[in-house]
Design a protein around this motif. Structure first.
Motif, PDB file in Angstrom:
ATOM      1  N   GLN A  38       0.810  -1.217   0.000  1.00  0.00           N
ATOM      2  CA  GLN A  38       0.000   0.000   0.000  1.00  0.00           C
ATOM      3  C   GLN A  38       0.846   1.270   0.000  1.00  0.00           C
ATOM      4  O   GLN A  38       0.390   2.324  -0.450  1.00  0.00           O
ATOM      5  CB  GLN A  38      -0.989   0.000   1.181  1.00  0.00           C
ATOM      6  N   ARG A  39       2.091   1.219   0.474  1.00  0.00           N
ATOM      7  CA  ARG A  39       2.959   2.400   0.495  1.00  0.00           C
ATOM      8  C   ARG A  39       3.748   2.570  -0.808  1.00  0.00           C
ATOM      9  O   ARG A  39       4.209   3.657  -1.118  1.00  0.00           O
ATOM     10  CB  ARG A  39       3.920   2.339   1.674  1.00  0.00           C
ATOM     11  N   THR A  91      19.520 -13.414  -6.654  1.00  0.00           N
ATOM     12  CA  THR A  91      18.921 -12.514  -5.681  1.00  0.00           C
ATOM     13  C   THR A  91      19.863 -12.273  -4.520  1.00  0.00           C
ATOM     14  O   THR A  91      20.698 -13.134  -4.197  1.00  0.00           O
ATOM     15  CB  THR A  91      17.594 -13.078  -5.142  1.00  0.00           C
ATOM     16  N   GLU A  92      19.715 -11.110  -3.913  1.00  0.00           N
ATOM     17  CA  GLU A  92      20.420 -10.764  -2.684  1.00  0.00           C
ATOM     18  C   GLU A  92      19.502  -9.870  -1.868  1.00  0.00           C
ATOM     19  O   GLU A  92      19.172  -8.768  -2.303  1.00  0.00           O
ATOM     20  CB  GLU A  92      21.732 -10.028  -2.986  1.00  0.00           C
ATOM     21  N   LEU A  93      19.100 -10.353  -0.722  1.00  0.00           N
ATOM     22  CA  LEU A  93      18.188  -9.593   0.128  1.00  0.00           C
ATOM     23  C   LEU A  93      18.973  -8.761   1.133  1.00  0.00           C
ATOM     24  O   LEU A  93      19.758  -9.300   1.913  1.00  0.00           O
ATOM     25  CB  LEU A  93      17.242 -10.539   0.872  1.00  0.00           C
ATOM     26  N   ASP A  94      18.749  -7.461   1.104  1.00  0.00           N
ATOM     27  CA  ASP A  94      19.351  -6.549   2.074  1.00  0.00           C
ATOM     28  C   ASP A  94      18.369  -6.435   3.245  1.00  0.00           C
ATOM     29  O   ASP A  94      17.395  -5.688   3.186  1.00  0.00           O
ATOM     30  CB  ASP A  94      19.590  -5.189   1.424  1.00  0.00           C
ATOM     31  N   GLU A  95      18.644  -7.185   4.298  1.00  0.00           N
ATOM     32  CA  GLU A  95      17.738  -7.219   5.447  1.00  0.00           C
ATOM     33  C   GLU A  95      17.639  -5.862   6.141  1.00  0.00           C
ATOM     34  O   GLU A  95      16.586  -5.522   6.687  1.00  0.00           O
ATOM     35  CB  GLU A  95      18.177  -8.288   6.436  1.00  0.00           C
ATOM     36  N   VAL A  96      18.710  -5.077   6.127  1.00  0.00           N
ATOM     37  CA  VAL A  96      18.682  -3.750   6.753  1.00  0.00           C
ATOM     38  C   VAL A  96      17.674  -2.859   6.027  1.00  0.00           C
ATOM     39  O   VAL A  96      16.853  -2.183   6.664  1.00  0.00           O
ATOM     40  CB  VAL A  96      20.091  -3.116   6.779  1.00  0.00           C
ATOM     41  N   LYS A  97      17.707  -2.859   4.694  1.00  0.00           N
ATOM     42  CA  LYS A  97      16.729  -2.068   3.925  1.00  0.00           C
ATOM     43  C   LYS A  97      15.309  -2.570   4.183  1.00  0.00           C
ATOM     44  O   LYS A  97      14.384  -1.779   4.341  1.00  0.00           O
ATOM     45  CB  LYS A  97      17.027  -2.144   2.424  1.00  0.00           C
ATOM     46  N   LEU A  98      15.147  -3.886   4.207  1.00  0.00           N
ATOM     47  CA  LEU A  98      13.824  -4.455   4.430  1.00  0.00           C
ATOM     48  C   LEU A  98      13.259  -4.003   5.774  1.00  0.00           C
ATOM     49  O   LEU A  98      12.131  -3.525   5.857  1.00  0.00           O
ATOM     50  CB  LEU A  98      13.886  -5.981   4.358  1.00  0.00           C
ATOM     51  N   LYS A  99      14.060  -4.101   6.813  1.00  0.00           N
ATOM     52  CA  LYS A  99      13.606  -3.722   8.152  1.00  0.00           C
ATOM     53  C   LYS A  99      13.414  -2.203   8.272  1.00  0.00           C
ATOM     54  O   LYS A  99      12.568  -1.746   9.043  1.00  0.00           O
ATOM     55  CB  LYS A  99      14.584  -4.223   9.216  1.00  0.00           C
ATOM     56  N   ALA A 100      14.156  -1.426   7.501  1.00  0.00           N
ATOM     57  CA  ALA A 100      13.972   0.030   7.524  1.00  0.00           C
ATOM     58  C   ALA A 100      12.607   0.407   6.941  1.00  0.00           C
ATOM     59  O   ALA A 100      11.954   1.331   7.426  1.00  0.00           O
ATOM     60  CB  ALA A 100      15.087   0.720   6.742  1.00  0.00           C
ATOM     61  N   LEU A 101      12.185  -0.313   5.897  1.00  0.00           N
ATOM     62  CA  LEU A 101      10.886  -0.032   5.286  1.00  0.00           C
ATOM     63  C   LEU A 101       9.731  -0.658   6.058  1.00  0.00           C
ATOM     64  O   LEU A 101       8.614  -0.151   6.022  1.00  0.00           O
ATOM     65  CB  LEU A 101      10.863  -0.504   3.830  1.00  0.00           C
ATOM     66  N   ASP A 102      10.002  -1.778   6.722  1.00  0.00           N
ATOM     67  CA  ASP A 102       8.950  -2.438   7.497  1.00  0.00           C
ATOM     68  C   ASP A 102       9.588  -3.232   8.630  1.00  0.00           C
ATOM     69  O   ASP A 102      10.051  -4.359   8.423  1.00  0.00           O
ATOM     70  CB  ASP A 102       8.127  -3.364   6.607  1.00  0.00           C
ATOM     71  N   PRO A 159       2.982  -8.754 -13.968  1.00  0.00           N
ATOM     72  CA  PRO A 159       2.707  -7.831 -12.853  1.00  0.00           C
ATOM     73  C   PRO A 159       1.887  -8.513 -11.754  1.00  0.00           C
ATOM     74  O   PRO A 159       1.026  -9.339 -12.032  1.00  0.00           O
ATOM     75  CB  PRO A 159       1.884  -6.715 -13.501  1.00  0.00           C
ATOM     76  N   ARG A 160       2.207  -8.166 -10.526  1.00  0.00           N
ATOM     77  CA  ARG A 160       1.467  -8.706  -9.384  1.00  0.00           C
ATOM     78  C   ARG A 160       1.558  -7.740  -8.214  1.00  0.00           C
ATOM     79  O   ARG A 160       2.463  -6.920  -8.160  1.00  0.00           O
ATOM     80  CB  ARG A 160       1.986 -10.096  -9.000  1.00  0.00           C
ATOM     81  N   SER A 161       0.619  -7.843  -7.321  1.00  0.00           N
ATOM     82  CA  SER A 161       0.597  -6.996  -6.124  1.00  0.00           C
ATOM     83  C   SER A 161       0.970  -7.834  -4.916  1.00  0.00           C
ATOM     84  O   SER A 161       0.144  -8.165  -4.078  1.00  0.00           O
ATOM     85  CB  SER A 161      -0.788  -6.378  -5.929  1.00  0.00           C
ATOM     86  N   THR A 162       2.219  -8.211  -4.848  1.00  0.00           N
ATOM     87  CA  THR A 162       2.736  -8.985  -3.734  1.00  0.00           C
ATOM     88  C   THR A 162       4.007  -8.319  -3.225  1.00  0.00           C
ATOM     89  O   THR A 162       4.436  -7.291  -3.753  1.00  0.00           O
ATOM     90  CB  THR A 162       3.050 -10.429  -4.158  1.00  0.00           C
TER      91      THR A 162
END
Length: 127
Positions: A19-20, A42-53, A96-99
């Motif tokens: 929604q954001r 793929t490479e997941l940046d957990e710091v960015k993820l936690k900063a956004l949510d 396209p998807r909303s996930t």
């Protein structure tokens, strides 16, 4: 000289709170019809993820990203897509998807080595 062939790619974006609309790049999917090639890294940046949510499901997001890699590899990891050719798997992944994991628009280029493009694009656009 090695022949250059057309390839297509899409970024994999992590959108923790759909929604954001905030996102960051966490992977790339590359497809080359001429070589019958499809791959994702793929490479997941957990710091960015936690900063956004701060409440994000890191394990779930990581599993979804690894699932994309598995679909590209084919075989049993691809589930129902195992019997599909590389192009069909790519098209399904970039729909396209909303996930939480969303593909970017598709871009194209020329390459002599699609596998090298996966690494190059990951370094340029994700890391």
């Amino acid at each position: 000289m090695t022949e250059r062939v057309v390839f297509e790619y899409a970024l994999l974006r992590v959108v923790p709170r759909v929604q954001r609309g905030e996102f960051f790049n966490a992977g790339v999917v590359v497809y080359c019809r001429a070589k019958g090639f499809v791959a994702a890294r793929t490479e997941l940046d957990e710091v960015k993820l936690k900063a956004l949510d701060p409440d994000a499901d890191v394990t779930g997001v990581r599993a979804a990203l690894h699932g994309v890699e598995g679909i590209c590899r084919g075989g049993t990891e691809a589930g129902q897509a195992a019997g599909d050719d590389a192009g069909r798997r790519f098209r399904w992944l970039i729909a396209p998807r909303s996930t939480v994991i969303q593909p970017s628009p598709v871009h194209s280029g020329l390459t002599t080595d699609p596998a090298a493009e996966v690494e190059r694009l990951l370094g340029l656009l994700v890391r």
